[in-house]
Scaffold this motif. Structure first.
Motif, mmCIF file in Angstrom:
data_model
loop_
_atom_site.group_PDB
_atom_site.id
_atom_site.type_symbol
_atom_site.label_atom_id
_atom_site.label_comp_id
_atom_site.label_asym_id
_atom_site.label_seq_id
_atom_site.Cartn_x
_atom_site.Cartn_y
_atom_site.Cartn_z
ATOM 1 N N GLN A 14 19.847 -14.052 53.420
ATOM 2 C CA GLN A 14 19.652 -14.041 52.132
ATOM 3 C C GLN A 14 20.710 -14.359 51.563
ATOM 4 O O GLN A 14 22.168 -14.456 51.630
ATOM 5 C CB GLN A 14 18.769 -12.775 51.922
ATOM 6 C CG GLN A 14 18.179 -12.417 52.284
ATOM 7 C CD GLN A 14 17.767 -10.542 51.646
ATOM 8 O OE1 GLN A 14 18.255 -9.835 51.884
ATOM 9 N NE2 GLN A 14 16.601 -10.507 51.717
ATOM 10 N N MET A 15 20.458 -14.857 49.923
ATOM 11 C CA MET A 15 22.001 -15.527 49.510
ATOM 12 C C MET A 15 22.443 -14.327 49.285
ATOM 13 O O MET A 15 22.376 -13.529 48.573
ATOM 14 C CB MET A 15 20.682 -15.895 47.681
ATOM 15 C CG MET A 15 20.096 -17.270 47.417
ATOM 16 S SD MET A 15 19.693 -17.151 46.683
ATOM 17 C CE MET A 15 20.546 -17.096 44.736
ATOM 18 N N GLY A 16 24.156 -14.188 49.547
ATOM 19 C CA GLY A 16 24.942 -13.994 49.133
ATOM 20 C C GLY A 16 25.564 -13.027 50.416
ATOM 21 O O GLY A 16 26.474 -12.171 49.669
ATOM 22 N N ASN A 17 25.151 -13.013 51.318
ATOM 23 C CA ASN A 17 25.432 -12.916 52.352
ATOM 24 C C ASN A 17 26.817 -13.537 53.217
ATOM 25 O O ASN A 17 26.633 -14.941 52.416
ATOM 26 C CB ASN A 17 24.106 -12.611 53.666
ATOM 27 C CG ASN A 17 23.625 -11.878 53.193
ATOM 28 O OD1 ASN A 17 23.468 -10.983 52.079
ATOM 29 N ND2 ASN A 17 22.159 -11.500 53.711
ATOM 30 N N GLU A 82 24.938 -19.775 49.823
ATOM 31 C CA GLU A 82 24.132 -20.275 47.992
ATOM 32 C C GLU A 82 22.869 -21.317 49.309
ATOM 33 O O GLU A 82 23.603 -21.281 50.159
ATOM 34 C CB GLU A 82 24.529 -20.716 48.015
ATOM 35 C CG GLU A 82 26.170 -20.267 46.856
ATOM 36 C CD GLU A 82 27.035 -21.376 46.024
ATOM 37 O OE1 GLU A 82 26.512 -22.704 46.709
ATOM 38 O OE2 GLU A 82 27.659 -20.932 45.718
ATOM 39 N N LEU A 83 22.044 -20.797 48.448
ATOM 40 C CA LEU A 83 20.532 -22.189 49.082
ATOM 41 C C LEU A 83 20.793 -23.066 49.152
ATOM 42 O O LEU A 83 20.368 -23.564 50.763
ATOM 43 C CB LEU A 83 19.540 -21.996 48.364
ATOM 44 C CG LEU A 83 18.649 -20.254 46.911
ATOM 45 C CD1 LEU A 83 17.919 -20.954 45.819
ATOM 46 C CD2 LEU A 83 17.901 -20.432 48.437
ATOM 47 N N THR A 110 18.998 -20.685 57.961
ATOM 48 C CA THR A 110 18.002 -20.846 55.795
ATOM 49 C C THR A 110 18.653 -19.775 55.580
ATOM 50 O O THR A 110 18.803 -18.903 55.604
ATOM 51 C CB THR A 110 17.349 -20.733 56.676
ATOM 52 O OG1 THR A 110 16.336 -21.561 58.229
ATOM 53 C CG2 THR A 110 15.553 -21.120 55.361
ATOM 54 N N VAL A 111 19.297 -20.513 53.932
ATOM 55 C CA VAL A 111 19.554 -18.955 53.293
ATOM 56 C C VAL A 111 18.123 -18.964 52.335
ATOM 57 O O VAL A 111 17.672 -20.389 51.821
ATOM 58 C CB VAL A 111 20.569 -20.106 52.352
ATOM 59 C CG1 VAL A 111 20.569 -18.315 51.342
ATOM 60 C CG2 VAL A 111 21.693 -19.912 52.811
ATOM 61 N N VAL A 112 17.209 -17.744 52.316
ATOM 62 C CA VAL A 112 16.776 -17.568 51.204
ATOM 63 C C VAL A 112 16.637 -16.903 50.105
ATOM 64 O O VAL A 112 17.607 -16.316 50.055
ATOM 65 C CB VAL A 112 15.347 -17.127 51.977
ATOM 66 C CG1 VAL A 112 15.219 -17.921 53.127
ATOM 67 C CG2 VAL A 112 15.694 -15.405 52.798
#
Lengths: 112, 114
Positions: A14-17, A82-83, A110-112
């Motif tokens: 996920q975003m931010g990780n 980030e995406l 893959t960033v979701v």
């Protein structure tokens, strides 16, 4: 007996990780690299290390931090994902005066 | 800075025929290497052929050969007797011995028709 091995092969987050990709080479090469392949298949160098010393640091956000504990390993740590970080990341190695590159099989992030 | 240009985003060839993929590059260096890499759907980067700039003789690897024109800064790849397994993305790449990094072209997607 894989020459350049990357782990993991796939990474969905996920975003931010914050995440890390590890790379190891057993070829005795003196230089290791990280390349990024974007969604249009364009490949661009991010970093290179020679005997644990940073040699190339392209225009990469400082959220990306490479770490080389020894000349056989080059890890890539990414903060605050980030995406736009979604891509395939390739590790590679080469040896001075032979100028032949060996690539790992890539990590699809893959960033979701 | 070096640049590598592949002007053919996609190419198609009939099985058993010959196809040529184009690559041009721009550099002020005199000592460098040029490569063609194949990337099949598995995404593995596979070295196809390598050319050292100081060698005038064109490199050859089985069905793969290059036409290296140093003055024109051109490095094309010829695939003879094309096979279905040749279908892949092909990347031209430049390595200068000072910087020790590869600069890639944008790639050519090769389709092989049975």
């Amino acid at each position: 007996d894989t020459a350049v091995s990357q782990t993991p092969k796939y990474l969905v987050t996920q975003m931010g990780n914050d995440k890390s990709i590890k790379c190891e080479q057993n070829l005795g090469h003196d230089t290791m690299y990280w390349y990024k392949q974007d969604s249009k298949k364009f490949l661009k160098i991010m970093f290179s290390y020679n005997n644990k010393e940073l040699i190339i640091n392209e225009t990469v956000p400082n959220r990306f931090s490479p770490k080389s504990p020894d000349k056989a390993h080059l890890n890539l740590h990414i903060n605050s994902l980030e995406l736009g970080d979604s891509a395939v990341y390739f590790c590679a190695s080469s040896q001075l005066n032979r100028e032949e590159y060996t690539f790992g099989s890539g990590t699809r992030l893959t960033v979701v | 800075a070096q640049t590598v240009t592949q002007s053919q985003p996609e190419m198609s060839v009939q099985e058993a025929e010959t196809v040529t993929l184009s690559c041009t590059y721009d550099t002020s260096e005199s000592d460098y290497y040029l490569f063609w890499y194949k990337q099949p759907p598995s995404r593995q980067m596979i070295l196809v052929i390598r050319q050292e700039a100081y060698k005038q003789q064109n490199a050859t690897e089985n069905r793969f050969s290059v036409n290296f024109q140093k003055a024109a800064k051109s490095f094309s790849l010829k695939i003879s007797d094309s096979q279905l397994g040749d279908a892949a993305m092909y990347f031209c790449a430049f390595h200068d011995t000072g910087r020790r990094a590869l600069t890639f072209g944008s790639g050519t997607r090769l389709q092989v028709q049975p």
